[in-house]
Design a protein around this motif. Structure first.
Motif, PDB file in Angstrom:
ATOM      1  N   GLU A 213      16.356  11.150 -78.917  1.00  0.00           N
ATOM      2  CA  GLU A 213      15.385  11.393 -77.693  1.00  0.00           C
ATOM      3  C   GLU A 213      16.131  10.564 -76.378  1.00  0.00           C
ATOM      4  O   GLU A 213      16.147  10.990 -75.227  1.00  0.00           O
ATOM      5  CB  GLU A 213      14.077  10.884 -77.764  1.00  0.00           C
ATOM      6  N   ILE A 214      16.590   9.304 -76.644  1.00  0.00           N
ATOM      7  CA  ILE A 214      17.094   8.269 -75.514  1.00  0.00           C
ATOM      8  C   ILE A 214      18.180   9.313 -74.923  1.00  0.00           C
ATOM      9  O   ILE A 214      18.470   9.177 -73.556  1.00  0.00           O
ATOM     10  CB  ILE A 214      17.536   7.135 -76.147  1.00  0.00           C
ATOM     11  N   GLU A 215      19.066   9.886 -75.827  1.00  0.00           N
ATOM     12  CA  GLU A 215      20.263  10.595 -75.352  1.00  0.00           C
ATOM     13  C   GLU A 215      20.048  11.869 -74.578  1.00  0.00           C
ATOM     14  O   GLU A 215      20.445  12.077 -73.470  1.00  0.00           O
ATOM     15  CB  GLU A 215      21.055  10.750 -76.363  1.00  0.00           C
ATOM     16  N   ARG A 216      19.325  12.594 -75.192  1.00  0.00           N
ATOM     17  CA  ARG A 216      19.077  13.903 -74.918  1.00  0.00           C
ATOM     18  C   ARG A 216      17.980  14.226 -73.784  1.00  0.00           C
ATOM     19  O   ARG A 216      17.859  15.372 -73.059  1.00  0.00           O
ATOM     20  CB  ARG A 216      18.918  15.147 -75.941  1.00  0.00           C
ATOM     21  N   VAL A 217      16.777  13.467 -74.142  1.00  0.00           N
ATOM     22  CA  VAL A 217      15.548  13.487 -73.257  1.00  0.00           C
ATOM     23  C   VAL A 217      15.747  12.830 -72.006  1.00  0.00           C
ATOM     24  O   VAL A 217      15.712  12.979 -70.896  1.00  0.00           O
ATOM     25  CB  VAL A 217      14.400  13.536 -74.101  1.00  0.00           C
ATOM     26  N   PHE A 218      15.597  11.204 -72.366  1.00  0.00           N
ATOM     27  CA  PHE A 218      15.454  10.415 -71.328  1.00  0.00           C
ATOM     28  C   PHE A 218      17.076  10.429 -70.663  1.00  0.00           C
ATOM     29  O   PHE A 218      17.092   9.788 -69.291  1.00  0.00           O
ATOM     30  CB  PHE A 218      15.278   9.003 -71.888  1.00  0.00           C
ATOM     31  N   GLY A 219      18.054  10.525 -71.113  1.00  0.00           N
ATOM     32  CA  GLY A 219      19.483  10.639 -70.528  1.00  0.00           C
ATOM     33  C   GLY A 219      19.652  11.883 -69.555  1.00  0.00           C
ATOM     34  O   GLY A 219      20.816  11.844 -68.993  1.00  0.00           O
ATOM     35  N   ARG A 220      18.803  12.914 -69.645  1.00  0.00           N
ATOM     36  CA  ARG A 220      18.907  14.079 -68.929  1.00  0.00           C
ATOM     37  C   ARG A 220      17.695  14.385 -68.065  1.00  0.00           C
ATOM     38  O   ARG A 220      18.184  15.638 -67.207  1.00  0.00           O
ATOM     39  CB  ARG A 220      19.373  15.216 -69.861  1.00  0.00           C
ATOM     40  N   CYS A 221      16.755  13.974 -68.054  1.00  0.00           N
ATOM     41  CA  CYS A 221      15.511  14.347 -67.494  1.00  0.00           C
ATOM     42  C   CYS A 221      15.278  13.616 -66.104  1.00  0.00           C
ATOM     43  O   CYS A 221      15.873  12.295 -66.042  1.00  0.00           O
ATOM     44  CB  CYS A 221      14.097  14.251 -68.286  1.00  0.00           C
ATOM     45  N   TRP A 222      14.453  13.926 -65.078  1.00  0.00           N
ATOM     46  CA  TRP A 222      14.136  13.203 -64.173  1.00  0.00           C
ATOM     47  C   TRP A 222      12.956  12.237 -64.445  1.00  0.00           C
ATOM     48  O   TRP A 222      11.943  12.613 -65.014  1.00  0.00           O
ATOM     49  CB  TRP A 222      13.642  13.927 -62.961  1.00  0.00           C
ATOM     50  N   LEU A 223      13.079  10.655 -64.371  1.00  0.00           N
ATOM     51  CA  LEU A 223      12.431   9.852 -64.673  1.00  0.00           C
ATOM     52  C   LEU A 223      11.491   8.970 -63.251  1.00  0.00           C
ATOM     53  O   LEU A 223      12.408   8.642 -62.759  1.00  0.00           O
ATOM     54  CB  LEU A 223      13.038   8.788 -65.544  1.00  0.00           C
ATOM     55  N   PHE A 224      10.441   8.885 -63.489  1.00  0.00           N
ATOM     56  CA  PHE A 224       9.595   8.119 -62.254  1.00  0.00           C
ATOM     57  C   PHE A 224      10.223   6.752 -62.084  1.00  0.00           C
ATOM     58  O   PHE A 224      10.189   5.901 -63.003  1.00  0.00           O
ATOM     59  CB  PHE A 224       8.239   8.448 -62.378  1.00  0.00           C
ATOM     60  N   LEU A 225      10.369   6.476 -60.634  1.00  0.00           N
ATOM     61  CA  LEU A 225      10.707   5.098 -60.670  1.00  0.00           C
ATOM     62  C   LEU A 225       9.994   4.325 -59.698  1.00  0.00           C
ATOM     63  O   LEU A 225       9.248   3.177 -60.223  1.00  0.00           O
ATOM     64  CB  LEU A 225      12.117   5.281 -59.819  1.00  0.00           C
ATOM     65  N   THR A 226       9.593   4.843 -58.619  1.00  0.00           N
ATOM     66  CA  THR A 226       8.706   4.134 -57.677  1.00  0.00           C
ATOM     67  C   THR A 226       8.202   5.175 -56.432  1.00  0.00           C
ATOM     68  O   THR A 226       8.782   6.243 -56.396  1.00  0.00           O
ATOM     69  CB  THR A 226       8.930   3.070 -57.100  1.00  0.00           C
ATOM     70  N   HIS A 227       7.307   4.833 -55.680  1.00  0.00           N
ATOM     71  CA  HIS A 227       6.886   5.804 -54.458  1.00  0.00           C
ATOM     72  C   HIS A 227       7.721   5.037 -53.243  1.00  0.00           C
ATOM     73  O   HIS A 227       7.852   3.661 -53.081  1.00  0.00           O
ATOM     74  CB  HIS A 227       5.516   5.465 -54.361  1.00  0.00           C
ATOM     75  N   GLU A 228       8.040   5.824 -52.303  1.00  0.00           N
ATOM     76  CA  GLU A 228       8.842   5.367 -50.912  1.00  0.00           C
ATOM     77  C   GLU A 228       8.052   4.434 -50.506  1.00  0.00           C
ATOM     78  O   GLU A 228       8.586   3.296 -49.816  1.00  0.00           O
ATOM     79  CB  GLU A 228       9.162   6.477 -50.265  1.00  0.00           C
ATOM     80  N   SER A 229       6.828   4.387 -50.256  1.00  0.00           N
ATOM     81  CA  SER A 229       5.871   3.579 -49.569  1.00  0.00           C
ATOM     82  C   SER A 229       5.894   2.092 -50.181  1.00  0.00           C
ATOM     83  O   SER A 229       5.656   0.904 -49.434  1.00  0.00           O
ATOM     84  CB  SER A 229       4.511   4.037 -49.400  1.00  0.00           C
ATOM     85  N   LEU A 230       6.502   1.978 -51.386  1.00  0.00           N
ATOM     86  CA  LEU A 230       6.600   0.580 -51.969  1.00  0.00           C
ATOM     87  C   LEU A 230       7.886  -0.129 -51.628  1.00  0.00           C
ATOM     88  O   LEU A 230       8.007  -1.243 -51.937  1.00  0.00           O
ATOM     89  CB  LEU A 230       6.443   0.641 -53.344  1.00  0.00           C
ATOM     90  N   VAL A 231       8.739   0.733 -50.960  1.00  0.00           N
ATOM     91  CA  VAL A 231      10.206   0.062 -50.655  1.00  0.00           C
ATOM     92  C   VAL A 231      10.301   0.701 -49.047  1.00  0.00           C
ATOM     93  O   VAL A 231      11.062   1.367 -48.719  1.00  0.00           O
ATOM     94  CB  VAL A 231      11.378   0.302 -51.469  1.00  0.00           C
ATOM     95  N   PRO A 232       9.453  -0.059 -48.069  1.00  0.00           N
ATOM     96  CA  PRO A 232       9.253   0.662 -46.924  1.00  0.00           C
ATOM     97  C   PRO A 232      10.686   0.425 -45.896  1.00  0.00           C
ATOM     98  O   PRO A 232      11.086   1.357 -44.926  1.00  0.00           O
ATOM     99  CB  PRO A 232       8.095   0.197 -46.126  1.00  0.00           C
ATOM    100  N   ASN A 233      11.167  -0.900 -46.084  1.00  0.00           N
ATOM    101  CA  ASN A 233      12.114  -1.607 -45.021  1.00  0.00           C
ATOM    102  C   ASN A 233      13.346  -1.783 -45.725  1.00  0.00           C
ATOM    103  O   ASN A 233      13.605  -1.774 -47.088  1.00  0.00           O
ATOM    104  CB  ASN A 233      11.572  -2.649 -44.339  1.00  0.00           C
ATOM    105  N   TYR A 234      14.478  -1.698 -44.841  1.00  0.00           N
ATOM    106  CA  TYR A 234      15.832  -2.170 -45.339  1.00  0.00           C
ATOM    107  C   TYR A 234      15.767  -3.387 -46.313  1.00  0.00           C
ATOM    108  O   TYR A 234      15.247  -4.353 -45.881  1.00  0.00           O
ATOM    109  CB  TYR A 234      16.706  -2.291 -44.113  1.00  0.00           C
ATOM    110  N   GLY A 235      16.437  -3.234 -47.360  1.00  0.00           N
ATOM    111  CA  GLY A 235      16.471  -4.522 -48.389  1.00  0.00           C
ATOM    112  C   GLY A 235      15.354  -4.590 -49.149  1.00  0.00           C
ATOM    113  O   GLY A 235      15.370  -5.110 -50.175  1.00  0.00           O
TER     114      GLY A 235
END
Ligand code: FES
Ligand code: FE2
Length: 452
Positions: free
Chosen positions: A29-51
């Motif tokens: 699963e780690i190799e074929r599911v999690f290694g190949r699917c799109w996985l949620f990271l965060t929302h853009e509004s939680l990293v609004p500024n440079y850095g």
């Protein structure tokens, strides 16, 4: 090794109990599911500024997500290319560089290696250009950021496919869309990652039973379900959806805010937004906007729209997960309403939430009962609503006739098996035109027009 043909049957309605326990299968699963699917990271509004950055995870890989000078977002592996130490230990913040606290190698906000202490005297043979933090594909859908390790995977938009059209119900909504309130709360649960993923993709069946006590206390539209007193299933109260790539959800009509305790302002907000949603997106999605959703975006990103909890089930081995929980809000909501919803979501599905605690015990025992080698030889089933589903005149994907059904379980496990068996994304693409062929009753909605 496990026979993948035996793992899930053809239409996804029966699974081997090995799916919740087997260590070899977990590695696959780690190799074929999690290694190949799109996985949620965060929302853009939680990293609004440079850095601005957050640290996240893709399965068991540690990831840094960082806003760049040109406003783009990058994601890279949070492990030093010298001796492997984690280069960033903070959960979020603003950085001009990520400096490893073992020997001091310094990486830029883009992950490039920019400085090595005593470079000329001790490390002259290192080519800095080859030693940046490995980059991960990152794409945004309406501000929701997902990462993918596989260069051959389709774009995020293609991966969501028709599910994106459905998500637009609230990701666009009346126009300004939605965002997440962070930082996420984090907790550990001793269960296989698929138990909560399948629960959120399509289990309204458990609500009246598992959550009976909580429903009695909360009241609202769902109180009638408490203890399964009502006559179920309700063909006219909602639906279930499954689309390509295993994504799915169930919707209970006219019940968006039913799990909110302090809901008057949220009800008012929805009533105000509804005409605009209908104008933007049409009646079919306006109806969904007013419903309560339980959903999983394959493989491990689940949410409840209306209750507004938004989660990732990060796997930590086959028998444990880390649960990360954000609160989902519409961008048009004022601060007061956001706070109320955040409080409500914490009360119901936060780390110590009333409904979260109800579910936790089931998740654990569904996993751990399979440690028994004889128990594990058996199968489990998701046959509810089989053949009471098909292509719908108003919605994409396969639509099940009731919100209490297992249509989206079957879609989830069909695709799960497909991912495990496929050598690469080209083999998956080959099935794009026939993915729904196991949903046999093609004329269901034609023959049941009143149910729609
Ligand atoms: S492990 Fe990071 S600088 Fe040595
Ligand atoms: Fe539940």
């Amino acid at each position: 090794m496990i026979d993948l043909d035996e793992l899930v049957n053809n239409d996804g309605s029966e699974q081997s109990r090995e799916i919740f326990w087997n260590q070899d299968l977990y590695q696959l699963e780690i190799e074929r599911v999690f290694g190949r699917c799109w996985l949620f990271l965060t929302h853009e509004s939680l990293v609004p500024n440079y850095g601005d950055f957050v640290t996240s995870r893709m399965a068991e890989d540690e990831i840094i997500v960082c806003r760049q000078k040109d406003d783009s977002i990058r994601a890279f592996i949070n492990s030093c290319t010298h001796r492997g130490n984690q280069v960033c230990h903070a959960e979020s913040g603003n950085a001009r560089a990520f400096i490893c606290n073992y020997h001091g190698w310094a990486f830029g906000t883009d992950g490039a290696l920019v400085d090595i202490p005593l470079e000329q005297r001790c490390h002259a043979q290192v080519n800095k250009e080859d030693c940046g933090l490995p980059q991960v594909r990152v794409e945004s859908y309406r501000g929701f950021l997902y990462g993918c390790f596989d260069a051959d995977a389709p774009s995020l938009e293609e991966y969501l496919g028709e599910f994106g059209w459905l998500l637009d119900t609230w990701m666009i909504g009346a126009g300004n869309g939605a965002e997440l309130l962070g930082p996420p709360s984090k907790s550990i649960l001793d269960c296989n990652w698929k138990v909560p993923a399948e629960n959120f993709v399509g289990d309204a069946y458990h609500v009246g039973w598992t959550h009976a006590a909580a429903l009695e206390v909360m009241g609202g539209e769902l109180a009638g379900l408490a203890g399964n007193r009502a006559d179920m299933p309700f063909d006219d109260m909602g639906k279930q959806f499954t689309t390509r790539h295993g994504h799915g959800f169930g919707v209970i009509n006219n019940a968006a805010t039913s799990i909110q305790v302090d809901r008057a302002d949220y009800d008012k907000f929805i009533a105000e937004q509804l005409p605009k949603v209908a104008e933007n997106l049409g009646e079919a999605r306006a109806n969904l906007f007013n419903g309560h959703w339980n959903s999983t975006l394959f493989p491990n990103n689940s949410f409840l729209y209306g209750t507004n909890t938004f989660k990732v089930w990060h796997p930590r081995g086959p028998h444990q997960i880390e649960v990360w929980t954000w609160t989902l809000v519409h961008k048009d909501m004022d601060l007061d309403l956001r706070k109320k919803i955040q409080k409500g979501a914490a009360f119901s599905f936060g780390t110590a939430g009333t409904l979260e605690a109800d579910d936790g015990e089931n998740m654990m025992t569904c996993t751990y009962s399979n440690r028994g080698s004889v128990t594990r030889r058996g199968t489990i089933r998701s046959t509810m609503g089989l053949n009471h589903e098909g292509p719908h005149p108003d919605y994409p994907g396969i639509v099940g006739a009731s919100f209490i059904g297992e249509t989206s379980y079957r879609g989830f496990y069909r695709f799960y098996k497909e991912m495990l068996k496929a050598e690469n994304w080209y083999a998956i693409r080959d099935k794009d035109d026939s993915w729904d062929s196991t949903f046999e009753n093609r004329d269901f909605w034609k023959n049941h027009p009143t149910a729609s």
